[in-house]
Design an enzyme around this catalytic site. Structure first.
Site, PDB file in Angstrom:
ATOM      1  N   THR A 150     -49.283  40.664 107.768  1.00  0.00           N
ATOM      2  CA  THR A 150     -48.364  39.573 107.733  1.00  0.00           C
ATOM      3  C   THR A 150     -48.668  38.494 106.656  1.00  0.00           C
ATOM      4  O   THR A 150     -49.916  38.139 106.518  1.00  0.00           O
ATOM      5  CB  THR A 150     -48.185  38.935 109.084  1.00  0.00           C
ATOM      6  OG1 THR A 150     -47.106  38.101 109.137  1.00  0.00           O
ATOM      7  CG2 THR A 150     -49.402  38.400 109.767  1.00  0.00           C
ATOM      8  N   GLU A 151     -47.551  38.021 105.892  1.00  0.00           N
ATOM      9  CA  GLU A 151     -48.066  37.575 104.559  1.00  0.00           C
ATOM     10  C   GLU A 151     -48.493  36.066 104.892  1.00  0.00           C
ATOM     11  O   GLU A 151     -49.104  35.556 103.999  1.00  0.00           O
ATOM     12  CB  GLU A 151     -46.419  37.275 103.942  1.00  0.00           C
ATOM     13  CG  GLU A 151     -45.574  36.385 104.729  1.00  0.00           C
ATOM     14  CD  GLU A 151     -44.186  37.074 104.285  1.00  0.00           C
ATOM     15  OE1 GLU A 151     -43.947  38.302 104.349  1.00  0.00           O
ATOM     16  OE2 GLU A 151     -43.268  36.094 103.920  1.00  0.00           O
ATOM     17  N   ASN A 152     -48.505  35.668 106.121  1.00  0.00           N
ATOM     18  CA  ASN A 152     -49.008  34.411 106.065  1.00  0.00           C
ATOM     19  C   ASN A 152     -50.294  34.465 106.475  1.00  0.00           C
ATOM     20  O   ASN A 152     -51.157  33.341 106.718  1.00  0.00           O
ATOM     21  CB  ASN A 152     -48.429  33.364 107.265  1.00  0.00           C
ATOM     22  CG  ASN A 152     -48.152  34.029 108.656  1.00  0.00           C
ATOM     23  OD1 ASN A 152     -48.108  35.333 108.754  1.00  0.00           O
ATOM     24  ND2 ASN A 152     -48.768  33.455 109.634  1.00  0.00           N
TER      25      ASN A 152
END
Lengths: 215, 235
Positions: A48-50
């Protein structure tokens, strides 16, 4: 009368085409359901990009942690073998071609693989792009999950996108409620029909030519 | 060496009108609420703020914007579930927006901290966001040139800090903070815990102290989602 696939069935069908051990980024919406339908014996590692690799299933009420969220701002857990990292490292994974599959929703997909899923192009709308343009340029395979038509009965699989592009020529496969469609150098090609759906119906509802399955 | 500062107002006192300020956080996650609210209290205006989003509800960054203190936002996604502050100001032409894709935003910030004035990325090639940008081919593929993104100040939330400025974060609250800490001229940290040098294993330091200037201990930091859930507004 059409039957077709439900959102869950579309997600399950897409999950079948993801290899064991794949590093996967799931977009917001229907793609998130893929995590519930991993085929028996296979393991996917979710990015997940965060800043989390090894995203686990949704937490119980007690497990909810305000500092453990996904890119869609939902509470998640960290699976065994997970790692945390900062945003430059996260997008190095994305842009540097390390993630195997990204599954996204969309407004439009064109027969040449162009995708438009960040802006309708409506004048006065506030532009917002997030990580979508990085994902489509960097991830090895881009799959799209979408309803075949809009709520107003317009095709989402088109000859050319009328909306601003997220990326040119990036999509390889599309999973809709009616069919699985491949993007080829010759345009859209049908891979599989959903139960109760005819090729004619798919052809009618696609806004570009669609080839029958390869023999 | 002791980078602790005794109060939040003291930590931010030299942020003056017109400054460029990076604020850590991805949405609510990792947002340094206490530092942001202090900046609101201080009344500093005409700010250029760099953050992934534009805040939520009427607290934190959204409150800073709503209070008319921000001239320009540089971000990747100026929308959220309960945002009305930024959309209203933007539609009225009262705030500028520089939209930067999230990965480009992260790398522009990292590049500034790393002393790299520009780099090439495939992100935005073939889209409207590449218009007006220099591009070049490498190994048969087109890439767009992006410049570094510098800032006068960074407001960062950490989980643990030692007095030399070495930082640890908490899970997905880490996000932009380590790179913003590198990029800004003056990095200001609110840390849940402040420990003596040597208590953090050097093997585990996420932000080496060289990047950090000031630390305030905020032992019970409030979370933006909690405030929004309570329907709070600031000030």
């Amino acid at each position: 009368m059409s039957i077709g696939w439900t959102r869950e069935q579309m997600a399950a069908r897409a999950a079948q085409d993801i290899a064991d051990g794949a590093y996967v980024n799931l977009g917001i919406g229907i793609p998130e359901l893929i995590a519930q339908f991993v085929p028996e014996g296979r393991e996917f590692v979710y990015h997940t990009e965060n800043g989390l690799l090894g995203m686990g299933p949704p937490p119980s009420e007690d497990e909810k942690d305000l500092d453990l969220m996904n890119a869609g701002k939902k509470y998640v857990t960290a699976a065994a073998g997970a790692s945390y990292f900062h945003h430059a490292d996260s997008f190095s994974m994305i842009r540097g071609g390390h993630i195997d599959v990204c599954v996204l929703g969309t407004m439009q997909v064109a027969e040449n693989g162009d995708i438009a899923n960040w802006s309708t192009g409506a004048p006065g709308a506030i532009p917002a792009v997030g990580g979508a343009m990085d994902l489509v340029q960097g991830v090895k395979q881009i799959y799209v999950i979408t309803q075949h038509e809009t709520k107003h009965g317009e095709p989402k699989l088109v000859e050319r996108c009328s909306m601003p592009l997220t990326g040119p020529g990036v999509v390889s496969r599309i999973y809709t409620d009616l069919a699985v469609v491949e993007v080829t150098p010759d345009g859209f090609r049908l891979v599989e029909l959903a139960p109760g759906i005819s090729f004619d119906e798919v052809e009618q509802k696609t806004g570009a030519p669609i080839l029958p399955p390869a023999r | 060496m002791d980078k602790q500062v005794s109060s939040i107002p003291e930590a931010i006192a030299d942020i003056s009108d017109g400054a460029t300020v990076m604020i850590g956080g991805f949405g609510a996650s990792g947002s340094p609420i206490e530092l942001i609210h202090a900046l609101i209290d201080q009344g500093t205006r005409d700010l250029t703020v760099i953050n992934n989003n534009t805040g939520n509800g009427e607290v934190g960054l959204a409150a800073l914007i709503g209070n008319g203190q921000v001239r320009k936002m540089i971000c990747s996604f100026p929308k959220s579930s309960q945002s009305k502050v930024f959309p209203e100001l933007y539609s009225a032409g009262k705030i500028e927006l520089e939209l930067v894709p999230q990965g480009t935003l992260a790398e522009r910030i990292r590049a500034a901290g790393a002393g790299i004035p520009a780099f090439y990325t495939p992100t935005t090639v073939g889209t409207v966001l590449a218009e007006g940008k220099e591009s070049r081919e490498f190994d048969g593929r087109r890439y767009v040139m992006e410049p570094w993104l510098q800032a006068d100040f960074a407001l960062i939330k950490s989980e643990v800090a030692d007095r030399h400025g070495n930082l640890l974060y908490n899970k997905t609250a880490r996000n932009f903070s380590p790179i913003m800490a590198m990029a800004a001229t003056t990095t200001i940290v609110q840390s849940k815990r402040l420990v003596a040098p040597g208590e953090i294993n050097p093997e585990h330091v996420v932000t080496p102290g060289i990047f950090v200037d000031r630390i305030v201990e905020v032992a019970q930091p409030v979370h933006e989602d909690t405030l929004i859930g309570q329907g709070r507004a600031y000030p």
